[in-house]
Scaffold this active site. Structure first.
Site, PDB file in Angstrom:
ATOM      1  CG  LEU A  39      -2.111  -0.944   1.223  1.00  0.00           C
ATOM      2  CD1 LEU A  39      -2.865  -0.853   2.542  1.00  0.00           C
ATOM      3  CD2 LEU A  39      -3.044  -0.649   0.060  1.00  0.00           C
ATOM      4  N   GLY A  59      10.469   3.966   2.378  1.00  0.00           N
ATOM      5  CA  GLY A  59      11.859   4.182   1.958  1.00  0.00           C
ATOM      6  C   GLY A  59      12.843   3.154   2.465  1.00  0.00           C
ATOM      7  CG  PHE A 115      13.902   2.940   7.458  1.00  0.00           C
ATOM      8  CD1 PHE A 115      14.841   2.605   8.419  1.00  0.00           C
ATOM      9  CD2 PHE A 115      14.221   3.902   6.522  1.00  0.00           C
ATOM     10  CE1 PHE A 115      16.073   3.231   8.453  1.00  0.00           C
ATOM     11  CE2 PHE A 115      15.454   4.530   6.549  1.00  0.00           C
ATOM     12  CZ  PHE A 115      16.379   4.198   7.515  1.00  0.00           C
ATOM     13  N   GLY A 116      10.577  -0.150   5.901  1.00  0.00           N
ATOM     14  CA  GLY A 116       9.370  -0.921   6.099  1.00  0.00           C
ATOM     15  C   GLY A 116       8.320  -0.523   5.092  1.00  0.00           C
ATOM     16  CB  THR A 171       1.640   0.285   4.912  1.00  0.00           C
ATOM     17  OG1 THR A 171       2.316   1.056   5.917  1.00  0.00           O
ATOM     18  CG2 THR A 171       0.229  -0.019   5.379  1.00  0.00           C
ATOM     19  CE  LYS A 223       2.028   2.164   9.997  1.00  0.00           C
ATOM     20  NZ  LYS A 223       1.795   3.467  10.662  1.00  0.00           N
ATOM     21  CG  ASP A 279       1.292  13.354  10.550  1.00  0.00           C
ATOM     22  OD1 ASP A 279       1.376  14.495  10.059  1.00  0.00           O
ATOM     23  OD2 ASP A 279       1.705  12.342   9.974  1.00  0.00           O
TER      24      ASP A 279
END
Length: 675
Positions: free
Chosen positions: A42, A46, A48-49, A51, A67, A165
């Site tokens: 989804l 970058g 680091f993981g 979704t 995630k 956020d």
């Protein structure tokens, strides 16, 4: 299909039955924790993981979101911090998931060195995507959004949690009941005395997060309410607070009304103004205060927090009958004729209004048969020939091949697309960058395509085979501008690391770095003879360099605002520059003397291009229009108003007969110039 869980994998989808990824050779996992089947990516963080959209086989393959946190730097402070935030997000969902408009936590676990958080899947679009589809919101729409969103904030604030956020991407409208859902609690913070008093790490999204959060790392309920105000502003105006913040910091919050497309009702005006106060003491302190200032009748209809009672009043714009735009055109044109009569100036004014009206007619009809008819309607000296749709998000750059047959485009969907200019058909999509692609250029010999991205890299592609040749690494921040010399031997790049780099295009070797600007460099242009390089920066200066030797010749400082774009005329004599002050300046390139100023746009000018003969200048703007100017006199020739969001890029074909424009409305438009 089986999805590879390596966050660096460029092509993670694999056929069923495979044991190793065909792209990166990572062992494939059919079920995470023997329960969750990963379907597709989804979003990407970058490396680091990622979704993922997934299925929960224990719940009859019910959709869920997974995630992933895959920290690269084991044992570092950044890894520890990332793991802490990830665990905190899981805890927030555990605590807050009882609310029907917040995703519930399904699972949290570690597997194969990665952390996984599984949460409820919300079937719907976020408000940013909704804005891109709808194009406009009115006062009633925004009030409905506030009345749905504020009770969610009251719920989390009552539990001493600050989201930190709030932005359109983190608010999803559930297709099942029409209610808004608040997602992404990865930045959320427990509201304690320690948080109030101690400065922490800045977390949030620039433009949507208030000064006290970005500068001091402090977050309060009022900080979330600033994000609510910025979100409402974005939906009402179509202007991204992030883009405005990049250009002028928080200056936009004091004159936010200037960006409105149409007036809003007094109650909403008061509420948004107070939500956007830069000083936290002047801002709303709680969601309840905002609710009290909204229309009382609407408050009576507000369902209690924590209970779902069906859909809110619809916020979709009414669908007009297909005949309505045509009727409106006939009425307005008739009125115009009665008002002005058949004077000498009537025809010129009529053509300008016709341009605007036909553009609006295009917007109100679905693509297809009607577009084919409309494309034949002459708009003064220009006719809209085609609208290309294929990018999922904003189109940030367009370029045309030297033979005038191919359009290259790039955008924040991370792809580069190639189009047949004559037919408008999509030829190919190139994937390689893992963040938005800010700019594309084609070499004058037509052999190479060059792209640059927020991932700090430049990629060189073979235009004929569409294969990637090499990646250039050297900049330490996003790259927003590229230029290639007329002999196709030299590449110039400009970056948010405040530098300009010069490369050998054939070998990819870095020749030199030009340092002199004190802020982001967002535009570069090379003179036709390859001697002069010009650059424009957010430090409000324009620099003229000797390209071969790399030394500065002079600095032009006639701009009171950030410089957004530069272009050089085909004869190499005139430099055109534009800035956030909404004007275009023309300079004598040899002497640096200012020739004239072109004024007429109502918002920042984002792109400028000369026609092949240098007689016409095209400019694109955040006011959603394209203007054509007479280079010799500076007079405005025509305004094209077909785009529904910021025009990000304009360029002419080599024969000067066609103008191509890209926009944040996700489209590319092709305009034919009559000869």
């Amino acid at each position: 299909m089986i999805c590879c869980l390596n966050p660096d994998c460029s092509n993670p989808l694999n056929p069923n039955g495979k044991k190793f990824c065909q792209s990166c050779s990572t062992p494939l996992v059919s079920l995470l924790r023997n329960r969750f089947r990963v379907i597709r990516v989804l979003s990407d963080e970058g490396g680091f993981g990622r979704t993922y959209l997934s299925e929960d086989v224990d719940k009859l393959n019910e959709r869920c979101v997974i995630k992933q946190l895959a920290p690269k730097f084991q044992g570092t402070w950044s890894q520890k911090k990332a793991m802490e935030l990830f665990a905190e997000e899981a805890q927030r969902l555990q605590d807050l998931g009882e609310h029907p408009q917040i995703p519930t936590l399904i699972a949290y676990f570690e597997q194969d060195g990665c952390l996984y958080l599984v949460q409820q899947f919300i079937n719907g679009d976020n408000l940013l995507k909704e804005l891109q589809q709808r194009k406009a919101y009115n006062s009633r729409d925004i009030q409905s959004i506030l009345l749905d969103l504020l009770p969610i904030l009251k719920f989390i604030h009552d539990r001493k949690v600050i989201h930190r956020d709030i932005k359109p991407e983190n608010i999803i409208r559930n297709k099942n009941d029409g209610r808004l859902c608040l997602i992404d609690f990865g930045s959320s913070k427990q509201f304690t005395a320690k948080v109030q008093q101690k400065s922490g790490t800045s977390i949030g999204s620039h433009g949507y997060s208030p000064l006290e959060q970005i500068r001091d790392g402090k977050a309060f309920p009022a900080s979330d309410l600033f994000g609510v105000g910025a979100t409402c502003f974005h939906l009402l105006t179509g202007n991204s607070p992030f883009q405005l913040w990049m250009e002028s910091g928080y200056a936009w919050v004091s004159n936010w009304r200037e960006y409105l497309r149409s007036p809003i009702n007094p109650e909403l005006d008061f509420v948004i103004d107070k939500l956007l106060k830069k000083d936290i003491q002047e801002r709303y302190q709680s969601a309840e205060e905002v609710l009290r200032d909204l229309t009382p009748k609407q408050l009576l209809a507000l369902p209690p927090a924590g209970k779902s009672s069906g859909k809110l009043p619809p916020t979709k714009a009414p669908v007009l009958p297909k005949s309505y735009p045509l009727l409106r055109i006939l009425i307005l044109v008739s009125a115009f004729i009665l008002l002005f009569g058949f004077s000498e100036s009537w025809y010129k004014n009529f053509r300008r209004i016709q341009t605007s009206l036909v553009s609006r007619l295009i917007q109100h009809n679905s693509p297809g048969k009607n577009d084919a008819i409309l494309s034949q309607i002459s708009l003064g000296k220009v006719s809209l020939a085609n609208t290309l749709q294929g990018h999922e998000n904003s189109v940030l750059s367009v370029a045309i091949s030297p033979d005038g047959k191919t359009i290259a485009s790039s955008g924040d969907d991370r792809t580069i697309k190639l189009w047949d200019l004559a037919t408008g058909k999509l030829i190919s999509s190139l994937n390689g960058h893992f963040q938005q692609v800010n700019v594309v250029v084609i070499s004058p010999n037509g052999k190479l395509l060059v792209s640059a991205s927020d991932d700090n890299t430049i990629k060189i592609w073979n235009l004929a085979t569409r294969k990637q040749i090499r990646t250039l690494i050297g900049h330490s921040d996003s790259i927003h501008a590229l230029a290639i010399s007329a002999d196709s031997e030299t590449l110039v790049s400009a970056s948010d690391d405040n530098t300009i780099k010069i490369w050998d295009l054939a070998t990819g070797e870095q020749i030199r770095t030009l340092a002199g600007h004190t802020f982001w460099v967002r535009s570069v242009a090379i003179s036709p003879n390859g001697v002069i390089l010009t650059s424009g920066s957010f430090d409000k200066t324009i620099k003229i360099w000797n390209l071969a030797k790399g030394y500065p010749i002079r600095t032009l400082e006639g701009n009171s605002q950030t410089v957004t774009t530069v272009a050089i005329s085909p004869n190499g004599k005139i430099l055109a520059t534009a800035s956030r002050n909404r004007t275009i300046k023309l300079w004598n390139l040899a002497t640096g003397r200012e020739l004239r100023t072109l004024a007429g746009h109502k918002n920042t000018v984002t792109s400028v291009a000369f026609s092949a003969d240098g007689k016409i200048i095209a400019s694109g703007s955040r006011d959603r229009t394209i203007k054509l100017w007479n280079t010799a006199t500076g007079e405005e020739i025509l305004t094209l108003a077909g785009h529904t969001n910021t025009v990000t890029s304009v360029t002419f074909t080599p024969d000067g007969k066609t103008l191509v424009s890209g926009s944040e409305d996700n489209t590319i438009k092709i305009w034919r110039l009559s000869q």
